[in-house]
Design a protein around this motif. Structure first.
Motif, short mmCIF file in Angstrom:
data_model
loop_
_atom_site.label_atom_id
_atom_site.label_comp_id
_atom_site.label_asym_id
_atom_site.label_seq_id
_atom_site.Cartn_x
_atom_site.Cartn_y
_atom_site.Cartn_z
N SER A 17 0.83 -1.20 0.00
CA SER A 17 0.00 0.00 0.00
C SER A 17 0.87 1.24 0.00
O SER A 17 1.96 1.25 0.56
CB SER A 17 -0.89 0.03 1.25
OG SER A 17 -1.83 -1.00 1.18
N THR A 54 -4.31 0.85 -2.07
CA THR A 54 -4.00 -0.55 -1.79
C THR A 54 -4.45 -1.41 -2.96
O THR A 54 -5.58 -1.27 -3.44
CB THR A 54 -4.72 -1.00 -0.51
OG1 THR A 54 -4.31 -0.13 0.56
CG2 THR A 54 -4.37 -2.42 -0.14
N SER A 57 -6.97 -7.48 -3.21
CA SER A 57 -6.55 -8.66 -2.44
C SER A 57 -5.39 -8.37 -1.50
O SER A 57 -4.65 -9.27 -1.13
CB SER A 57 -6.20 -9.83 -3.36
OG SER A 57 -7.29 -10.15 -4.18
N ARG A 59 -4.06 -5.71 2.05
CA ARG A 59 -4.54 -4.92 3.18
C ARG A 59 -3.58 -3.77 3.43
O ARG A 59 -2.37 -3.97 3.44
CB ARG A 59 -4.59 -5.76 4.45
CG ARG A 59 -5.60 -6.85 4.43
CD ARG A 59 -5.60 -7.49 5.77
NE ARG A 59 -6.96 -7.41 6.26
CZ ARG A 59 -7.38 -7.99 7.35
NH1 ARG A 59 -6.55 -8.65 8.09
NH2 ARG A 59 -8.62 -7.89 7.70
N ALA A 62 -3.31 -3.88 9.38
CA ALA A 62 -3.81 -5.05 10.11
C ALA A 62 -5.04 -4.64 10.91
O ALA A 62 -5.26 -3.45 11.17
CB ALA A 62 -2.73 -5.58 11.04
N ALA A 63 -5.85 -5.60 11.31
CA ALA A 63 -7.01 -5.31 12.15
C ALA A 63 -6.54 -4.60 13.41
O ALA A 63 -5.55 -4.99 14.03
CB ALA A 63 -7.74 -6.59 12.50
N LEU A 81 -14.71 -6.91 4.36
CA LEU A 81 -14.48 -6.83 5.79
C LEU A 81 -14.88 -8.15 6.45
O LEU A 81 -15.96 -8.67 6.22
CB LEU A 81 -15.30 -5.69 6.40
CG LEU A 81 -15.03 -4.31 5.80
CD1 LEU A 81 -16.00 -3.30 6.35
CD2 LEU A 81 -13.59 -3.89 6.06
#
Length: 85
Positions: A17, A54, A57, A59, A62-63, A81
């Protein structure tokens, strides 16, 4: 200002990204959006903007959770999501 129009994520970012932190300090259009949101939210509001490009496929982050309010504006693609637990 700057332009992200030259980026086609699937071809140029190789699965990574691009993050532009403090975008409201770098672009007058983003600065105007931040000012409008700040005015609508009230006089004690501090509004900033980060931009992420981004590839599909992948990210950008991270969460996680933030300890401040966040407004997410997705300009292209579809969000995928996971369900919250």
């Amino acid at each position: 200002g700057f332009s992200l129009a030259v980026l086609e994520p699937s071809r140029n970012l190789l699965g990574f990204s691009l993050a532009v932190r403090g975008a409201g300090l770098r672009d007058t259009g983003v600065a105007g959006l931040c000012a409008a949101v700040s005015q609508a939210a009230g006089p004690a509001s501090e509004v900033g903007a980060n931009l992420y490009v981004t590839p599909p496929s992948a990210r950008a982050l991270a969460a996680h959770y933030d300890d401040h309010d966040v407004l997410v504006l997705q300009l292209s693609g579809a969000p995928h999501l996971p369900p919250l637990r």
